[in-house]
Design an enzyme around this catalytic site. Structure first.
Site, PDB file in Angstrom:
ATOM      1  N   GLU A  24       0.826  -1.213   0.000  1.00 12.35           N
ATOM      2  CA  GLU A  24       0.000   0.000   0.000  1.00 12.35           C
ATOM      3  C   GLU A  24       0.862   1.266   0.000  1.00 12.35           C
ATOM      4  O   GLU A  24       1.887   1.327   0.645  1.00 12.35           O
ATOM      5  CB  GLU A  24      -0.909  -0.006   1.231  1.00 12.35           C
ATOM      6  CG  GLU A  24      -1.716  -1.285   1.304  1.00 12.35           C
ATOM      7  CD  GLU A  24      -2.776  -1.266   2.390  1.00 12.35           C
ATOM      8  OE1 GLU A  24      -3.163  -0.180   2.840  1.00 12.35           O
ATOM      9  OE2 GLU A  24      -3.221  -2.362   2.759  1.00 12.35           O
ATOM     10  N   CYS A  38       3.536   8.523   0.677  1.00 13.09           N
ATOM     11  CA  CYS A  38       4.044   7.685   1.759  1.00 13.09           C
ATOM     12  C   CYS A  38       4.254   6.281   1.182  1.00 13.09           C
ATOM     13  O   CYS A  38       3.287   5.617   0.797  1.00 13.09           O
ATOM     14  CB  CYS A  38       2.994   7.709   2.865  1.00 13.09           C
ATOM     15  SG  CYS A  38       3.359   6.660   4.245  1.00 13.09           S
ATOM     16  N   CYS A  45       5.693  -6.233   8.443  1.00 14.32           N
ATOM     17  CA  CYS A  45       6.826  -5.711   9.211  1.00 14.32           C
ATOM     18  C   CYS A  45       7.128  -6.673  10.345  1.00 14.32           C
ATOM     19  O   CYS A  45       6.231  -7.259  10.939  1.00 14.32           O
ATOM     20  CB  CYS A  45       6.487  -4.334   9.785  1.00 14.32           C
ATOM     21  SG  CYS A  45       7.873  -3.607  10.711  1.00 14.32           S
ATOM     22  N   CYS A  49       5.537  -3.561  16.685  1.00 16.69           N
ATOM     23  CA  CYS A  49       5.142  -2.465  17.576  1.00 16.69           C
ATOM     24  C   CYS A  49       3.672  -2.682  17.933  1.00 16.69           C
ATOM     25  O   CYS A  49       2.844  -2.968  17.056  1.00 16.69           O
ATOM     26  CB  CYS A  49       5.352  -1.111  16.897  1.00 16.69           C
ATOM     27  SG  CYS A  49       7.076  -0.836  16.443  1.00 16.69           S
ATOM     28  N   CYS A  52       0.683  -0.713  16.187  1.00 13.81           N
ATOM     29  CA  CYS A  52       0.702  -0.578  14.718  1.00 13.81           C
ATOM     30  C   CYS A  52       0.012  -1.772  14.052  1.00 13.81           C
ATOM     31  O   CYS A  52       0.350  -2.921  14.316  1.00 13.81           O
ATOM     32  CB  CYS A  52       2.160  -0.468  14.260  1.00 13.81           C
ATOM     33  SG  CYS A  52       2.348  -0.415  12.475  1.00 13.81           S
ATOM     34  N   GLY A  95       6.193  -1.399   6.755  1.00 10.93           N
ATOM     35  CA  GLY A  95       7.542  -1.928   6.878  1.00 10.93           C
ATOM     36  C   GLY A  95       8.522  -1.053   7.618  1.00 10.93           C
ATOM     37  O   GLY A  95       8.288   0.149   7.826  1.00 10.93           O
ATOM     38  N   SER A 127      11.922   6.826   7.664  1.00 10.30           N
ATOM     39  CA  SER A 127      11.521   6.741   9.071  1.00 10.30           C
ATOM     40  C   SER A 127      11.853   5.364   9.632  1.00 10.30           C
ATOM     41  O   SER A 127      11.557   4.339   9.016  1.00 10.30           O
ATOM     42  CB  SER A 127      10.013   6.989   9.163  1.00 10.30           C
ATOM     43  OG  SER A 127       9.550   6.770  10.469  1.00 10.30           O
ATOM     44  N   SER A 149      11.092   7.044  15.111  1.00 10.99           N
ATOM     45  CA  SER A 149       9.857   6.889  15.874  1.00 10.99           C
ATOM     46  C   SER A 149      10.223   6.627  17.328  1.00 10.99           C
ATOM     47  O   SER A 149      10.632   5.524  17.671  1.00 10.99           O
ATOM     48  CB  SER A 149       9.051   5.715  15.315  1.00 10.99           C
ATOM     49  OG  SER A 149       8.755   5.969  13.962  1.00 10.99           O
ATOM     50  N   LEU A 150      10.089   7.652  18.137  1.00 15.30           N
ATOM     51  CA  LEU A 150      10.525   7.564  19.530  1.00 15.30           C
ATOM     52  C   LEU A 150       9.417   6.931  20.381  1.00 15.30           C
ATOM     53  O   LEU A 150       9.607   5.902  21.014  1.00 15.30           O
ATOM     54  CB  LEU A 150      10.864   8.980  20.009  1.00 15.30           C
ATOM     55  CG  LEU A 150      11.911   9.126  21.101  1.00 15.30           C
ATOM     56  CD1 LEU A 150      13.177   8.388  20.785  1.00 15.30           C
ATOM     57  CD2 LEU A 150      12.196  10.615  21.315  1.00 15.30           C
ATOM     58  N   ASN A 151       8.302   7.601  20.463  1.00 17.45           N
ATOM     59  CA  ASN A 151       7.058   7.038  21.028  1.00 17.45           C
ATOM     60  C   ASN A 151       7.082   6.702  22.514  1.00 17.45           C
ATOM     61  O   ASN A 151       6.074   6.201  23.037  1.00 17.45           O
ATOM     62  CB  ASN A 151       6.616   5.791  20.241  1.00 17.45           C
ATOM     63  CG  ASN A 151       6.290   6.124  18.802  1.00 17.45           C
ATOM     64  OD1 ASN A 151       6.062   7.279  18.471  1.00 17.45           O
ATOM     65  ND2 ASN A 151       6.286   5.128  17.938  1.00 17.45           N
ATOM     66  N   ASN A 226      -3.919   6.531  15.497  1.00 16.77           N
ATOM     67  CA  ASN A 226      -5.026   6.093  14.637  1.00 16.77           C
ATOM     68  C   ASN A 226      -5.516   4.733  15.123  1.00 16.77           C
ATOM     69  O   ASN A 226      -4.807   3.742  14.974  1.00 16.77           O
ATOM     70  CB  ASN A 226      -4.551   5.937  13.190  1.00 16.77           C
ATOM     71  CG  ASN A 226      -4.161   7.258  12.578  1.00 16.77           C
ATOM     72  OD1 ASN A 226      -4.896   8.223  12.660  1.00 16.77           O
ATOM     73  ND2 ASN A 226      -2.980   7.308  11.993  1.00 16.77           N
ATOM     74  N   CYS A 269      -1.010   6.340   8.789  1.00 16.58           N
ATOM     75  CA  CYS A 269       0.133   5.661   9.403  1.00 16.58           C
ATOM     76  C   CYS A 269      -0.325   4.562  10.339  1.00 16.58           C
ATOM     77  O   CYS A 269      -1.188   4.768  11.169  1.00 16.58           O
ATOM     78  CB  CYS A 269       0.917   6.640  10.259  1.00 16.58           C
ATOM     79  SG  CYS A 269       1.864   7.791   9.323  1.00 16.58           S
TER      80      CYS A 269
HETATM   81  C1  LIG Z   1       4.035   2.833  10.045  1.00 20.22           C
HETATM   82  S1  LIG Z   1       5.599   3.453  10.534  1.00 20.22           S
HETATM   83  C2  LIG Z   1       6.633   3.032   9.135  1.00 20.22           C
HETATM   84  C3  LIG Z   1       8.049   3.506   9.276  1.00 20.22           C
HETATM   85  C4  LIG Z   1       8.897   2.809  10.321  1.00 20.22           C
HETATM   86  N1  LIG Z   1       8.630   1.432  10.398  1.00 20.22           N
HETATM   87  C5  LIG Z   1       8.761   3.451  11.678  1.00 20.22           C
HETATM   88  O1  LIG Z   1       8.240   2.808  12.595  1.00 20.22           O
HETATM   89  O2  LIG Z   1       9.185   4.591  11.808  1.00 20.22           O
HETATM   90  C6  LIG Z   1       5.404   5.218  10.308  1.00 20.22           C
HETATM   91  C7  LIG Z   1       4.967   5.949  11.551  1.00 20.22           C
HETATM   92  O3  LIG Z   1       3.660   5.525  11.910  1.00 20.22           O
HETATM   93  C8  LIG Z   1       3.557   5.497  13.317  1.00 20.22           C
HETATM   94  N2  LIG Z   1       2.431   4.669  13.662  1.00 20.22           N
HETATM   95  C9  LIG Z   1       2.346   3.333  13.704  1.00 20.22           C
HETATM   96  N3  LIG Z   1       1.113   2.931  14.074  1.00 20.22           N
HETATM   97  C10 LIG Z   1       0.389   4.056  14.265  1.00 20.22           C
HETATM   98  C11 LIG Z   1      -0.952   4.302  14.625  1.00 20.22           C
HETATM   99  N4  LIG Z   1      -1.811   3.322  14.837  1.00 20.22           N
HETATM  100  N5  LIG Z   1      -1.363   5.585  14.723  1.00 20.22           N
HETATM  101  C12 LIG Z   1      -0.509   6.609  14.447  1.00 20.22           C
HETATM  102  N6  LIG Z   1       0.760   6.431  14.077  1.00 20.22           N
HETATM  103  C13 LIG Z   1       1.217   5.175  13.997  1.00 20.22           C
HETATM  104  C14 LIG Z   1       4.906   4.965  13.751  1.00 20.22           C
HETATM  105  O4  LIG Z   1       5.223   5.275  15.100  1.00 20.22           O
HETATM  106  C15 LIG Z   1       5.833   5.692  12.797  1.00 20.22           C
HETATM  107  O5  LIG Z   1       6.236   6.914  13.377  1.00 20.22           O
HETATM  108  S1  SF4 Z   2       5.576   1.221  13.609  1.00 22.46           S
HETATM  109 FE1  SF4 Z   2       7.019   0.863  11.943  1.00 22.46          FE
HETATM  110  S2  SF4 Z   2       8.481  -0.605  12.801  1.00 22.46           S
HETATM  111 FE2  SF4 Z   2       6.728  -0.632  14.128  1.00 22.46          FE
HETATM  112  S3  SF4 Z   2       5.503  -2.352  13.367  1.00 22.46           S
HETATM  113 FE3  SF4 Z   2       4.735  -0.477  12.391  1.00 22.46          FE
HETATM  114  S4  SF4 Z   2       5.816  -0.351  10.483  1.00 22.46           S
HETATM  115 FE4  SF4 Z   2       6.925  -1.793  11.747  1.00 22.46          FE
END
Ligand SMILES: C[S@@+](CC[C@H](N)C(=O)[O-])C[C@H]1O[C@@H](n2cnc3c(N)ncnc32)[C@H](O)[C@@H]1O
Ligand code: SF4
Length: 293
Positions: A24, A38, A45, A49, A52, A95, A127, A149-151, A226, A269
């Site tokens: 996607e 994006c 992945c 996390c 996610c 990913g 990222s 992505s610190l979080n 989200n 995201c």
């Molecule tokens: C999907 S990740 C892909 C790039 C990489 N894997 C990473 O974690 O940075 C892109 C961003 O989406 C954020 N993310 C993941 N799940 C999310 C969610 N349910 N709501 C908002 N942001 C989210 C992640 O923390 C990251 O900053």
């Molecule tokens: S936030 Fe990024 S690293 Fe974490 S599971 Fe999602 S895509 Fe993978």
């Protein structure tokens, strides 16, 4: 690589790859002529996390360089007339880009090459969840932008919501950035911080965040969570996100709020992919957060 628009989910493009796997890509039109594509770097992945949706899929496979670049090429062709042109690329789709570092570095270099897609390196952002050796390599080999992505502000929380932290903890991640960025002139890392109600959004977290990023040239994006089916977490209310932002801004940090882009039809995201029946495991919720989830 076949593709198909998903009108129900707004500006999402689904690509069917040669092996019938689906990946996607999302086009996000912002104001003032800025339109971001994006792109995905993997099908699924491996990082698991906990917040996610893509993480629930587990890793199906890496994308090739061509499969990554093609997403930007196609999006540009499709959206040039309707929204102006694509101005930015972010590797924030499905990913973990640094798990597929070889192809990602090549794809990013094609995107900024004069004979390639001719994006400015500042407008191509990769990222990562924080794979430290690959992050070092990227900073040394690529002139594209980096987002991390610190979080979370403690290892305790990050070990749970981002298991990669058990391998490369916060201290190591931030120290590496501090060290590596000393050699990059006028370069700022973008920290992403997804706000999860009752988990990482206290004012204590805000104050800790100020401390842990000290000395790192950076900007911070506070992102609204989200929600997706089966997720344990809830988004932090908007007013609290604003207060959190204000604490960081008063300490002199450059901070942006990325409030939810609204409706659940918009692919966003962490909502990409289709986990199917076999899913990555949910990790044990630490005792002190049992009430919050
Ligand atoms: C999907 S990740 C892909 C790039 C990489 N894997 C990473 O974690 O940075 C892109 C961003 O989406 C954020 N993310 C993941 N799940 C999310 C969610 N349910 N709501 C908002 N942001 C989210 C992640 O923390 C990251 O900053
Ligand atoms: S936030 Fe990024 S690293 Fe974490 S599971 Fe999602 S895509 Fe993978």
């Amino acid at each position: 690589m076949k593709h198909q628009m998903e009108p129900e989910r707004g500006l999402q493009i689904l690509f069917t790859l040669e092996d019938e796997m689906v990946v996607e890509t999302v086009v996000i039109p912002f104001s003032q002529g800025r339109t971001t594509v994006c792109v995905s770097s993997q099908v699924g992945c491996a990082m698991n996390c906990q917040f996610c949706y893509t993480g629930r899929m587990g890793l199906r496979r890496h994308l090739s360089t061509a499969e990554i670049v093609e997403q930007a090429v196609f999006a540009r062709r499709l959206f040039t007339s309707e929204f102006g042109s694509i101005t930015n690329v972010v590797f924030m789709g499905m990913g973990e880009p640094f798990h597929n570092i070889e192809n990602v570095i090549k794809a990013a270099s094609i995107m900024v090459d004069e004979k390639g897609l001719q994006f400015s390196p500042r407008k191509v952002t990769v990222s990562t969840s924080g794979l430290v050796p690959q992050l070092k390599r990227f900073l040394r080999e690529s002139n594209c932008a980096l987002a991390v992505s610190l979080n979370a502000t403690t290892d305790e929380v990050r070990n749970w919501i981002m298991p990669i932290n058990r391998k490369y903890n916060l201290g190591l991640l931030l120290e590496t950035l501090r060290e590596e960025l000393r050699f990059k002139h006028r370069y700022k890392v973008l920290f992403e911080y997804v706000m999860l109600a009752g988990i990482n959004d206290s004012f204590e977290d805000a104050r800790r965040l100020i401390e842990i990023v000290r000395g790192i040239p950076c900007k911070i994006n506070l992102i609204s969570f989200n929600p997706h089916s089966g997720s344990l977490f809830k988004p932090t209310p908007e007013e609290k996100m604003i207060e959190f932002r204000n604490i960081l801004a008063e300490a002199g940090l450059v901070v942006f709020l990325r409030l939810s882009r609204g409706d659940d039809k918009m692919a966003a995201c962490g909502q990409l992919g289709e986990p199917g029946d076999i899913q990555a495991p949910m990790l044990r919720v630490p005792e002190q957060f049992r009430m919050a989830v």
